[in-house]
Design a protein around this motif. Structure first.
Motif, PDB file in Angstrom:
ATOM      1  N   TRP A   1      16.730 -21.962   1.744  1.00  0.00           N
ATOM      2  CA  TRP A   1      15.537 -22.442   2.433  1.00  0.00           C
ATOM      3  C   TRP A   1      14.325 -22.165   1.566  1.00  0.00           C
ATOM      4  CZ3 TRP A   1      16.040 -19.498   7.721  1.00  0.00           C
ATOM      5  CH2 TRP A   1      17.185 -19.915   8.373  1.00  0.00           C
ATOM      6  N   ASN A   2      13.415 -23.114   1.507  1.00  0.00           N
ATOM      7  CA  ASN A   2      12.102 -22.894   0.919  1.00  0.00           C
ATOM      8  C   ASN A   2      11.225 -22.305   2.018  1.00  0.00           C
ATOM      9  OD1 ASN A   2      12.534 -24.285  -1.702  1.00  0.00           O
ATOM     10  ND2 ASN A   2      13.000 -25.949  -0.319  1.00  0.00           N
ATOM     11  N   VAL A   3      10.413 -21.329   1.684  1.00  0.00           N
ATOM     12  CA  VAL A   3       9.586 -20.639   2.669  1.00  0.00           C
ATOM     13  C   VAL A   3       8.144 -20.620   2.188  1.00  0.00           C
ATOM     14  CG1 VAL A   3       9.140 -18.436   3.806  1.00  0.00           C
ATOM     15  CG2 VAL A   3      11.490 -19.181   3.419  1.00  0.00           C
ATOM     16  N   GLU A   4       7.237 -20.928   3.122  1.00  0.00           N
ATOM     17  CA  GLU A   4       5.806 -20.851   2.841  1.00  0.00           C
ATOM     18  C   GLU A   4       5.118 -20.115   3.982  1.00  0.00           C
ATOM     19  OE1 GLU A   4       4.044 -24.668   2.093  1.00  0.00           O
ATOM     20  OE2 GLU A   4       5.684 -25.264   0.768  1.00  0.00           O
ATOM     21  N   SER A   5       4.138 -19.293   3.644  1.00  0.00           N
ATOM     22  CA  SER A   5       3.343 -18.601   4.646  1.00  0.00           C
ATOM     23  C   SER A   5       2.037 -18.156   4.006  1.00  0.00           C
ATOM     24  CB  SER A   5       4.091 -17.388   5.190  1.00  0.00           C
ATOM     25  OG  SER A   5       3.333 -16.754   6.200  1.00  0.00           O
ATOM     26  N   SER A   6       0.993 -18.128   4.805  1.00  0.00           N
ATOM     27  CA  SER A   6      -0.287 -17.669   4.262  1.00  0.00           C
ATOM     28  C   SER A   6      -0.351 -16.148   4.190  1.00  0.00           C
ATOM     29  CB  SER A   6      -1.451 -18.218   5.082  1.00  0.00           C
ATOM     30  OG  SER A   6      -1.343 -17.792   6.423  1.00  0.00           O
ATOM     31  N   GLU A   7       0.520 -15.451   4.962  1.00  0.00           N
ATOM     32  CA  GLU A   7       0.507 -13.991   4.917  1.00  0.00           C
ATOM     33  C   GLU A   7       1.876 -13.432   5.311  1.00  0.00           C
ATOM     34  OE1 GLU A   7      -2.052 -10.218   6.686  1.00  0.00           O
ATOM     35  OE2 GLU A   7      -2.321 -12.193   7.552  1.00  0.00           O
ATOM     36  N   LEU A   8       2.315 -12.419   4.590  1.00  0.00           N
ATOM     37  CA  LEU A   8       3.546 -11.688   4.880  1.00  0.00           C
ATOM     38  C   LEU A   8       3.192 -10.215   4.934  1.00  0.00           C
ATOM     39  CD1 LEU A   8       6.696 -11.192   4.910  1.00  0.00           C
ATOM     40  CD2 LEU A   8       6.508 -11.058   2.428  1.00  0.00           C
ATOM     41  N   PHE A   9       3.683  -9.521   5.961  1.00  0.00           N
ATOM     42  CA  PHE A   9       3.435  -8.098   6.098  1.00  0.00           C
ATOM     43  C   PHE A   9       4.760  -7.388   6.308  1.00  0.00           C
ATOM     44  CE2 PHE A   9       2.573  -4.286   8.645  1.00  0.00           C
ATOM     45  CZ  PHE A   9       1.692  -3.638   7.798  1.00  0.00           C
ATOM     46  N   TRP A  10       4.965  -6.273   5.611  1.00  0.00           N
ATOM     47  CA  TRP A  10       6.158  -5.445   5.781  1.00  0.00           C
ATOM     48  C   TRP A  10       5.740  -3.996   5.722  1.00  0.00           C
ATOM     49  CZ3 TRP A  10       8.247  -1.643   2.659  1.00  0.00           C
ATOM     50  CH2 TRP A  10       9.504  -1.167   3.034  1.00  0.00           C
ATOM     51  N   SER A  11       6.348  -3.194   6.590  1.00  0.00           N
ATOM     52  CA  SER A  11       6.154  -1.751   6.499  1.00  0.00           C
ATOM     53  C   SER A  11       7.490  -1.067   6.776  1.00  0.00           C
ATOM     54  CB  SER A  11       5.092  -1.253   7.480  1.00  0.00           C
ATOM     55  OG  SER A  11       5.536  -1.379   8.802  1.00  0.00           O
TER      56      SER A  11
ATOM     57  N   ARG B   1       0.834  -1.172   0.000  1.00  0.00           N
ATOM     58  CA  ARG B   1       0.000   0.000   0.000  1.00  0.00           C
ATOM     59  C   ARG B   1       0.880   1.236   0.000  1.00  0.00           C
ATOM     60  NH1 ARG B   1      -3.670  -2.122   4.825  1.00  0.00           N
ATOM     61  NH2 ARG B   1      -1.850  -1.333   5.862  1.00  0.00           N
ATOM     62  N   GLU B   2       0.714   2.016  -0.971  1.00  0.00           N
ATOM     63  CA  GLU B   2       1.565   3.190  -1.146  1.00  0.00           C
ATOM     64  C   GLU B   2       1.353   4.231  -0.049  1.00  0.00           C
ATOM     65  OE1 GLU B   2       2.488   6.511  -4.551  1.00  0.00           O
ATOM     66  OE2 GLU B   2       1.480   4.656  -5.119  1.00  0.00           O
ATOM     67  N   GLU B   3       0.106   4.392   0.405  1.00  0.00           N
ATOM     68  CA  GLU B   3      -0.181   5.459   1.372  1.00  0.00           C
ATOM     69  C   GLU B   3       0.548   5.297   2.698  1.00  0.00           C
ATOM     70  OE1 GLU B   3      -3.432   2.349   1.759  1.00  0.00           O
ATOM     71  OE2 GLU B   3      -2.512   3.407   0.093  1.00  0.00           O
ATOM     72  N   ASP B   4       0.816   4.082   3.146  1.00  0.00           N
ATOM     73  CA  ASP B   4       1.550   3.904   4.406  1.00  0.00           C
ATOM     74  C   ASP B   4       2.852   3.118   4.214  1.00  0.00           C
ATOM     75  OD1 ASP B   4       0.548   1.383   3.996  1.00  0.00           O
ATOM     76  OD2 ASP B   4      -0.562   1.267   5.857  1.00  0.00           O
ATOM     77  N   GLU B   5       3.325   3.030   2.975  1.00  0.00           N
ATOM     78  CA  GLU B   5       4.580   2.358   2.631  1.00  0.00           C
ATOM     79  C   GLU B   5       4.647   0.955   3.234  1.00  0.00           C
ATOM     80  OE1 GLU B   5       7.356   5.480   3.951  1.00  0.00           O
ATOM     81  OE2 GLU B   5       7.841   5.697   1.823  1.00  0.00           O
ATOM     82  N   SER B   6       3.651   0.144   2.928  1.00  0.00           N
ATOM     83  CA  SER B   6       3.609  -1.223   3.429  1.00  0.00           C
ATOM     84  C   SER B   6       3.267  -2.189   2.306  1.00  0.00           C
ATOM     85  CB  SER B   6       2.593  -1.359   4.564  1.00  0.00           C
ATOM     86  OG  SER B   6       1.273  -1.177   4.077  1.00  0.00           O
ATOM     87  N   VAL B   7       3.550  -3.461   2.560  1.00  0.00           N
ATOM     88  CA  VAL B   7       3.269  -4.525   1.600  1.00  0.00           C
ATOM     89  C   VAL B   7       2.609  -5.674   2.330  1.00  0.00           C
ATOM     90  CG1 VAL B   7       4.304  -6.204   0.032  1.00  0.00           C
ATOM     91  CG2 VAL B   7       5.263  -3.905   0.189  1.00  0.00           C
ATOM     92  N   GLU B   8       1.564  -6.245   1.748  1.00  0.00           N
ATOM     93  CA  GLU B   8       0.932  -7.457   2.252  1.00  0.00           C
ATOM     94  C   GLU B   8       0.908  -8.472   1.115  1.00  0.00           C
ATOM     95  OE1 GLU B   8      -2.758  -7.074   4.561  1.00  0.00           O
ATOM     96  OE2 GLU B   8      -2.371  -4.905   4.509  1.00  0.00           O
ATOM     97  N   LEU B   9       1.422  -9.664   1.387  1.00  0.00           N
ATOM     98  CA  LEU B   9       1.386 -10.751   0.411  1.00  0.00           C
ATOM     99  C   LEU B   9       0.638 -11.926   1.018  1.00  0.00           C
ATOM    100  CD1 LEU B   9       5.096 -10.722  -0.817  1.00  0.00           C
ATOM    101  CD2 LEU B   9       3.118  -9.732  -1.971  1.00  0.00           C
ATOM    102  N   TYR B  10      -0.112 -12.621   0.181  1.00  0.00           N
ATOM    103  CA  TYR B  10      -0.877 -13.779   0.642  1.00  0.00           C
ATOM    104  C   TYR B  10      -0.447 -15.010  -0.142  1.00  0.00           C
ATOM    105  CZ  TYR B  10      -3.636 -10.156   2.817  1.00  0.00           C
ATOM    106  OH  TYR B  10      -4.019  -9.079   3.565  1.00  0.00           O
ATOM    107  N   SER B  11      -0.521 -16.166   0.504  1.00  0.00           N
ATOM    108  CA  SER B  11      -0.145 -17.452  -0.107  1.00  0.00           C
ATOM    109  C   SER B  11       1.286 -17.388  -0.638  1.00  0.00           C
ATOM    110  CB  SER B  11      -1.119 -17.829  -1.217  1.00  0.00           C
ATOM    111  OG  SER B  11      -2.426 -17.926  -0.704  1.00  0.00           O
TER     112      SER B  11
END
Length: 82
Positions: free
Chosen positions: A23-33, A1-11
């Protein structure tokens, strides 16, 4: 999201690479700001390679690449499994 400089990824399905291993990595959700300066996995995290599987309910990775298991985790060695 550009307005708060964050990223959300799913699956999420990807890799983390170091000089020693991949390492192989799996997650249902990743959040970064930008303010937090870490990657947060609030709904679980799994990392695996040819030697082990690591799972955690909540995890984060800081800017130095250190994986933090905020509520603990489970590691299962798989190298000798058939």
């Amino acid at each position: 999201r550009e307005e708060d400089e964050s990223v959300e990824l799913y699956s999420l399905l990807g890799t983390l690479e170091t000089d020693e291993r991949v390492w192989n990595v799996e997650s249902s959700e990743l959040f970064w700001s930008r303010g937090a300066d870490e990657f947060l996995f609030p709904r679980g995290f799994t990392a695996y390679d040819t030697e082990f599987i690591l799972t955690a309910d909540v995890a984060s990775i800081d800017r130095n690449g250190v994986v933090l298991l905020d509520r603990g985790g489970v590691i299962r060695w798989t190298q000798n499994e058939k």
